[in-house]
Write a protein that holds these residues in place. Structure first.
Motif, PDB file in Angstrom:
ATOM      1  N   ILE A  55       0.873  -1.167   0.000  1.00 51.13           N
ATOM      2  CA  ILE A  55       0.000   0.000   0.000  1.00 51.13           C
ATOM      3  C   ILE A  55       0.910   1.217   0.000  1.00 51.13           C
ATOM      4  N   ALA A  56       0.733   2.082  -0.954  1.00 46.69           N
ATOM      5  CA  ALA A  56       1.444   3.360  -0.986  1.00 46.69           C
ATOM      6  C   ALA A  56       0.375   4.436  -0.937  1.00 46.69           C
ATOM      7  N   ALA A  57       0.579   5.427  -0.082  1.00 40.49           N
ATOM      8  CA  ALA A  57      -0.433   6.472   0.067  1.00 40.49           C
ATOM      9  C   ALA A  57       0.209   7.801   0.426  1.00 40.49           C
ATOM     10  N   VAL A  58      -0.572   8.850   0.236  1.00 38.85           N
ATOM     11  CA  VAL A  58      -0.090  10.194   0.539  1.00 38.85           C
ATOM     12  C   VAL A  58      -0.016  10.448   2.038  1.00 38.85           C
ATOM     13  N   SER A  59      -0.711   9.638   2.830  1.00 38.92           N
ATOM     14  CA  SER A  59      -0.663   9.807   4.288  1.00 38.92           C
ATOM     15  C   SER A  59      -0.775   8.451   4.979  1.00 38.92           C
ATOM     16  N   ASP A  60      -0.291   8.409   6.211  1.00 35.82           N
ATOM     17  CA  ASP A  60      -0.383   7.183   6.991  1.00 35.82           C
ATOM     18  C   ASP A  60      -1.844   6.848   7.287  1.00 35.82           C
ATOM     19  N   ASP A  61      -2.670   7.860   7.498  1.00 33.06           N
ATOM     20  CA  ASP A  61      -4.084   7.644   7.764  1.00 33.06           C
ATOM     21  C   ASP A  61      -4.750   6.892   6.610  1.00 33.06           C
ATOM     22  N   ILE A  62      -4.511   7.339   5.403  1.00 29.19           N
ATOM     23  CA  ILE A  62      -5.095   6.665   4.234  1.00 29.19           C
ATOM     24  C   ILE A  62      -4.538   5.249   4.105  1.00 29.19           C
ATOM     25  N   CYS A  63      -3.260   5.099   4.325  1.00 32.72           N
ATOM     26  CA  CYS A  63      -2.622   3.782   4.237  1.00 32.72           C
ATOM     27  C   CYS A  63      -3.283   2.803   5.224  1.00 32.72           C
TER      28      CYS A  63
END
Length: 101
Positions: free
Chosen positions: A77-85
């Protein structure tokens, strides 16, 4: 489905896992998720790129990816924020528990 449950609206198709992770790093995409076995050499360079850009990368359980000699990881999982991840990791693990993953 993932898009509706997490309120994402669009899917962008493009080349390799590395390129897709770099799309998150450059702001073209918000997330990248793949539930397959991946190897260190698929992830090390794009992880550096995304983290330098302020994003995060984890495995499908939401665990930080470490390079400790195992060479393989399940999911990315790659995301712009840890929350989204972590939202994606939680969704995926609940999806598996329901027997649909």
């Amino acid at each position: 489905n993932l898009y509706k449950e997490l309120n994402f609206s669009e899917y962008i198709e493009c080349g390799s896992i590395s390129l897709k992770i770099c799309k998150v790093a450059d702001g073209t995409a918000d997330i990248f998720f793949k539930n397959v076995t991946v190897r260190d050499w698929d992830l090390a360079a794009p992880q550096l790129v995304i983290e330098e850009a302020g994003g995060v990368m984890r495995d499908s359980n939401g665990t930080k990816i470490k390079y400790n000699g195992e060479y393989t990881h399940y999911g990315v999982i790659a995301a712009v924020s840890d929350d989204i991840c972590m939202r994606i990791a939680s969704w995926y693990n609940n999806f598996k528990k329901r027997g649909t993953g």
